[in-house]
Design a protein around this motif. Sequence first.
Motif, PDB file in Angstrom:
ATOM      1  N   HIS A  39       0.842  -1.203   0.000  1.00  0.00           N
ATOM      2  CA  HIS A  39       0.000   0.000   0.000  1.00  0.00           C
ATOM      3  C   HIS A  39       0.872   1.247   0.000  1.00  0.00           C
ATOM      4  CE1 HIS A  39      -3.729  -2.129   0.591  1.00  0.00           C
ATOM      5  NE2 HIS A  39      -3.106  -2.875   1.482  1.00  0.00           N
ATOM      6  N   LEU A  40       0.496   2.193  -0.839  1.00  0.00           N
ATOM      7  CA  LEU A  40       1.169   3.489  -0.856  1.00  0.00           C
ATOM      8  C   LEU A  40       0.196   4.481  -0.220  1.00  0.00           C
ATOM      9  CD1 LEU A  40       3.732   4.994  -2.308  1.00  0.00           C
ATOM     10  CD2 LEU A  40       1.945   5.837  -3.822  1.00  0.00           C
ATOM     11  N   LEU A  41       0.603   5.057   0.902  1.00  0.00           N
ATOM     12  CA  LEU A  41      -0.267   6.015   1.587  1.00  0.00           C
ATOM     13  C   LEU A  41       0.162   7.425   1.165  1.00  0.00           C
ATOM     14  CD1 LEU A  41      -2.362   6.892   3.678  1.00  0.00           C
ATOM     15  CD2 LEU A  41      -0.747   6.343   5.490  1.00  0.00           C
ATOM     16  N   ALA A  42      -0.654   8.055   0.313  1.00  0.00           N
ATOM     17  CA  ALA A  42      -0.294   9.369  -0.243  1.00  0.00           C
ATOM     18  C   ALA A  42      -0.880  10.478   0.624  1.00  0.00           C
ATOM     19  CB  ALA A  42      -0.797   9.481  -1.678  1.00  0.00           C
ATOM     20  N   CYS A  43      -0.018  11.105   1.410  1.00  0.00           N
ATOM     21  CA  CYS A  43      -0.463  12.200   2.287  1.00  0.00           C
ATOM     22  C   CYS A  43       0.087  13.498   1.726  1.00  0.00           C
ATOM     23  CB  CYS A  43       0.055  11.991   3.706  1.00  0.00           C
ATOM     24  SG  CYS A  43      -0.485  10.468   4.462  1.00  0.00           S
ATOM     25  N   VAL A  44      -0.465  13.914   0.605  1.00  0.00           N
ATOM     26  CA  VAL A  44      -0.020  15.173  -0.007  1.00  0.00           C
ATOM     27  C   VAL A  44      -1.249  16.054  -0.214  1.00  0.00           C
ATOM     28  CG1 VAL A  44       2.038  14.216  -1.147  1.00  0.00           C
ATOM     29  CG2 VAL A  44      -0.148  14.183  -2.359  1.00  0.00           C
ATOM     30  N   ILE A  86      -3.452   2.207  -3.538  1.00  0.00           N
ATOM     31  CA  ILE A  86      -3.063   3.604  -3.274  1.00  0.00           C
ATOM     32  C   ILE A  86      -4.104   4.202  -2.339  1.00  0.00           C
ATOM     33  CG2 ILE A  86      -2.681   5.891  -4.301  1.00  0.00           C
ATOM     34  CD1 ILE A  86      -1.774   4.467  -6.836  1.00  0.00           C
ATOM     35  N   ILE A  87      -3.633   4.715  -1.218  1.00  0.00           N
ATOM     36  CA  ILE A  87      -4.551   5.329  -0.240  1.00  0.00           C
ATOM     37  C   ILE A  87      -4.367   6.846  -0.318  1.00  0.00           C
ATOM     38  CG2 ILE A  87      -5.256   5.391   2.191  1.00  0.00           C
ATOM     39  CD1 ILE A  87      -3.605   2.761   2.567  1.00  0.00           C
ATOM     40  N   LEU A  88      -5.431   7.532  -0.707  1.00  0.00           N
ATOM     41  CA  LEU A  88      -5.351   8.993  -0.822  1.00  0.00           C
ATOM     42  C   LEU A  88      -5.832   9.632   0.475  1.00  0.00           C
ATOM     43  CD1 LEU A  88      -6.895   9.370  -4.407  1.00  0.00           C
ATOM     44  CD2 LEU A  88      -4.465   9.415  -3.791  1.00  0.00           C
ATOM     45  N   CYS A  89      -5.023  10.499   1.036  1.00  0.00           N
ATOM     46  CA  CYS A  89      -5.392  11.151   2.301  1.00  0.00           C
ATOM     47  C   CYS A  89      -5.170  12.656   2.140  1.00  0.00           C
ATOM     48  CB  CYS A  89      -4.512  10.566   3.409  1.00  0.00           C
ATOM     49  SG  CYS A  89      -4.839  11.244   5.023  1.00  0.00           S
ATOM     50  N   HIS A  90      -6.238  13.360   1.819  1.00  0.00           N
ATOM     51  CA  HIS A  90      -6.119  14.821   1.645  1.00  0.00           C
ATOM     52  C   HIS A  90      -7.492  15.460   1.817  1.00  0.00           C
ATOM     53  CE1 HIS A  90      -8.054  14.418  -2.275  1.00  0.00           C
ATOM     54  NE2 HIS A  90      -7.201  13.464  -2.582  1.00  0.00           N
ATOM     55  N   ASN A  91      -7.513  16.760   1.982  1.00  0.00           N
ATOM     56  CA  ASN A  91      -8.766  17.517   2.030  1.00  0.00           C
ATOM     57  C   ASN A  91      -9.313  17.663   0.613  1.00  0.00           C
ATOM     58  OD1 ASN A  91      -9.198  18.204   4.703  1.00  0.00           O
ATOM     59  ND2 ASN A  91      -8.126  20.157   4.588  1.00  0.00           N
ATOM     60  N   PRO A 144      -6.499   6.798 -16.177  1.00  0.00           N
ATOM     61  CA  PRO A 144      -7.479   5.741 -15.915  1.00  0.00           C
ATOM     62  C   PRO A 144      -6.892   4.334 -16.040  1.00  0.00           C
ATOM     63  CG  PRO A 144      -8.117   7.067 -17.824  1.00  0.00           C
ATOM     64  CD  PRO A 144      -6.888   7.675 -17.265  1.00  0.00           C
ATOM     65  N   GLU A 145      -5.880   4.162 -16.907  1.00  0.00           N
ATOM     66  CA  GLU A 145      -5.321   2.815 -17.061  1.00  0.00           C
ATOM     67  C   GLU A 145      -4.663   2.361 -15.759  1.00  0.00           C
ATOM     68  OE1 GLU A 145      -4.340   5.464 -18.675  1.00  0.00           O
ATOM     69  OE2 GLU A 145      -2.162   5.647 -18.696  1.00  0.00           O
ATOM     70  N   ILE A 146      -4.282   3.281 -14.928  1.00  0.00           N
ATOM     71  CA  ILE A 146      -3.644   2.933 -13.651  1.00  0.00           C
ATOM     72  C   ILE A 146      -4.714   2.779 -12.574  1.00  0.00           C
ATOM     73  CG2 ILE A 146      -2.036   3.752 -11.872  1.00  0.00           C
ATOM     74  CD1 ILE A 146      -0.257   4.026 -14.166  1.00  0.00           C
ATOM     75  N   THR A 147      -5.645   3.741 -12.535  1.00  0.00           N
ATOM     76  CA  THR A 147      -6.612   3.722 -11.446  1.00  0.00           C
ATOM     77  C   THR A 147      -7.692   2.663 -11.657  1.00  0.00           C
ATOM     78  OG1 THR A 147      -7.756   5.520 -12.528  1.00  0.00           O
ATOM     79  CG2 THR A 147      -6.271   6.121 -10.759  1.00  0.00           C
ATOM     80  N   ASN A 148      -7.941   2.266 -12.899  1.00  0.00           N
ATOM     81  CA  ASN A 148      -8.990   1.264 -13.141  1.00  0.00           C
ATOM     82  C   ASN A 148      -8.614  -0.105 -12.621  1.00  0.00           C
ATOM     83  OD1 ASN A 148     -10.640   2.995 -14.354  1.00  0.00           O
ATOM     84  ND2 ASN A 148     -10.156   2.422 -16.459  1.00  0.00           N
ATOM     85  N   LYS A 149      -7.300  -0.380 -12.597  1.00  0.00           N
ATOM     86  CA  LYS A 149      -6.882  -1.755 -12.307  1.00  0.00           C
ATOM     87  C   LYS A 149      -6.621  -2.013 -10.841  1.00  0.00           C
ATOM     88  CE  LYS A 149      -4.817  -2.300 -16.834  1.00  0.00           C
ATOM     89  NZ  LYS A 149      -3.597  -1.897 -17.484  1.00  0.00           N
ATOM     90  N   THR A 175      -9.576   5.781   0.060  1.00  0.00           N
ATOM     91  CA  THR A 175      -9.518   7.124   0.648  1.00  0.00           C
ATOM     92  C   THR A 175      -9.425   6.985   2.149  1.00  0.00           C
ATOM     93  OG1 THR A 175     -10.655   8.312  -1.089  1.00  0.00           O
ATOM     94  CG2 THR A 175     -10.926   9.185   1.088  1.00  0.00           C
ATOM     95  N   MET A 176      -8.574   7.815   2.750  1.00  0.00           N
ATOM     96  CA  MET A 176      -8.541   7.869   4.207  1.00  0.00           C
ATOM     97  C   MET A 176      -8.910   9.284   4.643  1.00  0.00           C
ATOM     98  SD  MET A 176      -5.478   7.574   6.884  1.00  0.00           S
ATOM     99  CE  MET A 176      -5.230   5.826   7.017  1.00  0.00           C
TER     100      MET A 176
END
Length: 303
Positions: A73-78, A100-105, A115-120, A125-126
Amino acid sequence: MNIIILGQGAIGLLWYRALQHLAGNSPDIKVKICSRPAQQATRQTFTFTAFSGLSEQRPLMAADNKALNECDHLLACVKSYQVKQALEPVLPHLNADTGIILCHNGMGTLTELPPEITNKRPILTMLTTHGCLRTKSRHIRHTGQGFSDIGLVSGQLTTGQKTGLTETLNFALPQVEWTNNITEKQWRKLAVNCVINPLTALHQLKNGQILTGKFDTQISAILAEICHVAKSQGIELNPAELEQIVRDVAQATANNISSMRCDVLAGKRSEIDYINGYIHRLGQEQQISTPENTLLWQQVSAL
Ligand code: KPL
């Protein structure tokens, strides 16, 4: 479980420290930080002040390409406006199953990713309410114990994977709960940010000062527009309930400076494009008029 944190802001380093502590007691947990542009494993340190007030110097272990390829898991806190730019150079090194865990406002970053990356792969979301400040360069202070919700926004995870991830995160920095309706929770959080963040940034107020009565009509109008736009996306929100949530958060964080006011005061870019700007864009797409959110988006953008 291998977790890599992307982002060295307050929340990124808070999670890094919490998972590093857990990894010290659990050999099956590994955590590294993704430092760009080079992914070479370099040894650096940062200072962490825990909620208890105890400070310590901790090593910062950077992930190389091999670590990225092995990560679960990649936790993206940007910040929301950095998501695309921060992920682009990392994505080619991840394996196809890495979540991929997206953590942002704010909202609207997922559609910016290829989409080819996110679809698969699984995208999660955190949402977190932990308070954390970066007081100096590489000095992080955990200022408020909070709560985190995590859920899937695209792709698949098995029940075992969901439980494993939630338990690991919960052991590291409690409380973490899995939720099947993360999108609805994102909309509620978005509503809070659409009210508190621009009003505090524009009028130079602490969060609690939006509750004096002066902004009541404006708050109701902002929330009514959000409910209308949310409905066009299949999300039913109740304006009275939202108003109560906004009031509760403003009260609970009465003495805090919102992240948007902090950004404006520091002369940094704010997340307005992904907060009121997101409502404005969706409203235009759906032919729903959003004058209050549009005005706030324009006013904050002009600051
Ligand atoms: O999320 C926040 C922010 O500042 O961005 C709130 C909830 C408004 C707390 O300050």
